[in-house]
Design an enzyme around this catalytic site. Structure first.
Site, mmCIF file in Angstrom:
data_model
loop_
_atom_site.group_PDB
_atom_site.id
_atom_site.type_symbol
_atom_site.label_atom_id
_atom_site.label_comp_id
_atom_site.label_asym_id
_atom_site.label_seq_id
_atom_site.Cartn_x
_atom_site.Cartn_y
_atom_site.Cartn_z
ATOM 1 N N HIS A 197 13.382 16.566 -45.246
ATOM 2 C CA HIS A 197 12.537 17.657 -45.724
ATOM 3 C C HIS A 197 12.531 17.585 -47.262
ATOM 4 O O HIS A 197 13.513 17.132 -47.857
ATOM 5 C CB HIS A 197 13.189 18.961 -45.252
ATOM 6 C CG HIS A 197 12.412 20.208 -45.527
ATOM 7 N ND1 HIS A 197 12.468 20.865 -46.732
ATOM 8 C CD2 HIS A 197 11.594 20.932 -44.741
ATOM 9 C CE1 HIS A 197 11.707 21.953 -46.663
ATOM 10 N NE2 HIS A 197 11.167 22.012 -45.477
ATOM 11 N N ASP B 280 22.009 18.601 -43.499
ATOM 12 C CA ASP B 280 20.980 19.632 -43.497
ATOM 13 C C ASP B 280 20.796 20.086 -42.054
ATOM 14 O O ASP B 280 20.158 19.404 -41.252
ATOM 15 C CB ASP B 280 19.677 19.059 -44.081
ATOM 16 C CG ASP B 280 18.479 19.992 -43.889
ATOM 17 O OD1 ASP B 280 18.625 21.040 -43.235
ATOM 18 O OD2 ASP B 280 17.387 19.646 -44.383
ATOM 19 N N GLN C 174 17.480 22.614 -38.821
ATOM 20 C CA GLN C 174 16.860 22.531 -37.493
ATOM 21 C C GLN C 174 17.865 22.213 -36.389
ATOM 22 O O GLN C 174 17.463 22.031 -35.237
ATOM 23 C CB GLN C 174 15.743 21.459 -37.496
ATOM 24 C CG GLN C 174 14.612 21.741 -38.450
ATOM 25 C CD GLN C 174 13.743 22.933 -38.054
ATOM 26 O OE1 GLN C 174 13.826 23.457 -36.948
ATOM 27 N NE2 GLN C 174 12.899 23.369 -38.974
ATOM 28 N N LYS D 202 15.607 30.753 -39.414
ATOM 29 C CA LYS D 202 15.271 29.864 -38.285
ATOM 30 C C LYS D 202 16.205 30.110 -37.106
ATOM 31 O O LYS D 202 15.992 29.617 -36.010
ATOM 32 C CB LYS D 202 15.351 28.404 -38.719
ATOM 33 C CG LYS D 202 14.328 28.071 -39.814
ATOM 34 C CD LYS D 202 14.403 26.612 -40.192
ATOM 35 C CE LYS D 202 13.824 26.346 -41.555
ATOM 36 N NZ LYS D 202 12.396 26.029 -41.538
ATOM 37 N N CYS E 203 6.459 19.887 -45.127
ATOM 38 C CA CYS E 203 7.370 19.628 -46.247
ATOM 39 C C CYS E 203 8.087 18.295 -46.072
ATOM 40 O O CYS E 203 9.276 18.172 -46.402
ATOM 41 C CB CYS E 203 8.378 20.757 -46.432
ATOM 42 S SG CYS E 203 7.621 22.300 -46.896
#
Ligand code: PMP
Length: 409
Positions: free
Chosen positions: A124, A201, A204, A227, A365
């Site tokens: 991202h 990261d 997600q 999220k 993104c």
């Protein structure tokens, strides 16, 4: 895992119960942000209604209540991530701020010109741009692990790009654009064999599967509350305490100090050192409610339900003539990206919206990913725990309408 009662879960989300453009809302934009259950809305409202005050400072009762509600969230996040200690949980504005914080406070002081930062081609922008800014400031270089046509990295490629100059590996756990689940544990093992720290990261992954930072072995893990069915504007940086303890502060201000004089200021220990100023108090309390709610569902059960939806959607959407799936990795979660022969993704998104189906159309993104597949953008259906196979059927029906309008005749 036990099967979830999705109908009951849906009733906890007031926003889902509405018509959009004359059709029942089908919310498939969870990758961008998830909706909020009553437990989260109520926890935040209750804070403002009953006990809101600034934290850490007041001796009065409301401040003490707010402080303990706020601080209790560290323990909840510790459990969510199976972190060793709640003192390792730092509240941020989100994933983006967590990565910038690590870049500034941990990596920058260790960088010499010519040093390297290793990322992948599926990051991202928030895991690209902070490193580019850092390279610009220090003369370090960004090194990028490529991705295959299916949207996977290979461990050989990772290993070949680790060098004596690599100062950090920063890698996306689950791709928001492709859905790929990366073999993060194996990447950590390769990096640690060379004493290179790893940031994951988890924007997600945290909302879609059980996460265990000790099992992953990573050094830093970041995610966003919004999220994970929590409020926007709050997120988490988890880091190993010994690393945090040695890091310079991020922003200066109130709450991050031990003592201040004009000659010398002593900084507080982590986590306070990295939390200058009044934080998003009610937002963090809302995040705590989201974590409780998510843990009560059982992240493994959530993962199983969403894996079923993703497999079904892959088969149904992938079977439509003229549809090309972008991202067909063996291990995937959360998102299905696709393009269509004759319709631009923005047209797909607009037509789908006309049938109440909310998807994202754009570069997500992740412009380098789009470039890698030679597409300007994709349409992306991304799933949450409240989605159903019937909703996938409505998505497929609406894509059929796009074909009728734009397809070959
Ligand atoms: N990384 C990934 C994989 C993401 O999906 C996102 C959000 N789209 C981010 C980072 C950035 O998160 P935020 O905007 O909440 O800081």
């Amino acid at each position: 895992p036990v099967a979830l009662d999705i109908a009951a879960i849906r009733r906890e989300f007031p926003v889902l119960d509405q018509q959009v453009n004359g059709h029942p809302l089908v919310y498939l934009d969870n990758g961008a942000s998830a909706q909020k259950p009553n437990a989260v809305i109520e926890a935040e409202a209750q804070c403002y209604r009953e006990y809101y005050a600034n934290i850490h400072r007041g001796v009065h009762s409301l401040s003490q209540r707010s402080t303990s509600a706020f601080e209790a969230v560290r323990g909840k996040v510790r459990q969510l991530l199976n972190a060793p200690s709640e003192k390792e949980v730092i509240f941020t504005r989100g994933t983006t701020e967590g990565i910038n914080l690590v870049a500034y406070s941990f990596v920058e002081p260790r960088l010499q010109p010519g040093d390297e930062i290793l990322i992948t081609a599926m990051e991202h922008h928030s895991n690209i741009v902070p490193w580019q800014i850092l390279c610009e400031r220090t003369g370090a270089k960004l090194v990028v692990v490529p991705i295959s046509d299916a949207g996977e990295i290979s461990l050989e490629d990772v290993e070949a790009r680790l060098s004596e100059r690599t100062r950090i590996v920063s890698i996306i756990h689950v791709s928001n654009a492709l859905g790929t689940i990366n073999p993060v544990k194996q990447v950590v093992d390769l990096a640690h064999a060379r004493d290179i720290p790893v940031l994951v990261d988890g924007a997600q992954s945290a909302p879609h599967m059980p996460v265990d930072v000790q099992a992953l072995g990573c050094d830093f893990f970041v995610f966003s509350g919004h999220k994970l069915y929590g409020p926007s504007g709050v997120g988490v940086l988890w880091g190993r305490y010994d690393l945090l303890k040695a890091m310079r502060p991020w922003q200066g201000g109130g709450d991050m100090i031990r003592s201040v004089t004009f000659e010398k200021t002593e900084f507080a220990d982590p986590p306070a050192r990295f939390e200058a100023g009044t934080p998003n108090i009610a937002g963090v309390i809302g995040l705590g409610a989201a974590v409780d709610w998510f843990m009560a569902l059982d992240p493994a059960a959530v993962a199983a339900h969403e894996a079923d939806l993703l497999a079904y959607a892959t088969e149904q959407v992938g079977g439509i003539a003229g549809v090309r799936l972008i991202g067909t990795a063996h291990e995937r979660a959360g998102a299905l990206s696709f393009v269509m022969e004759d319709a631009h993704p923005h047209d797909i998104g607009t037509i789908l919206d006309g049938y109440g189906v909310a998807v994202r159309a754009g570069h997500h993104c992740a412009e380098p990913v789009m470039r890698r597949y030679g597409v300007p953008a994709t349409a992306r259906a991304s799933f949450g725990v409240y989605n159903t196979r019937e909703e996938v059927d409505r998505l497929v029906m609406a894509i059929g309408k796009v074909r009728e309008l734009f397809g070959p005749r």
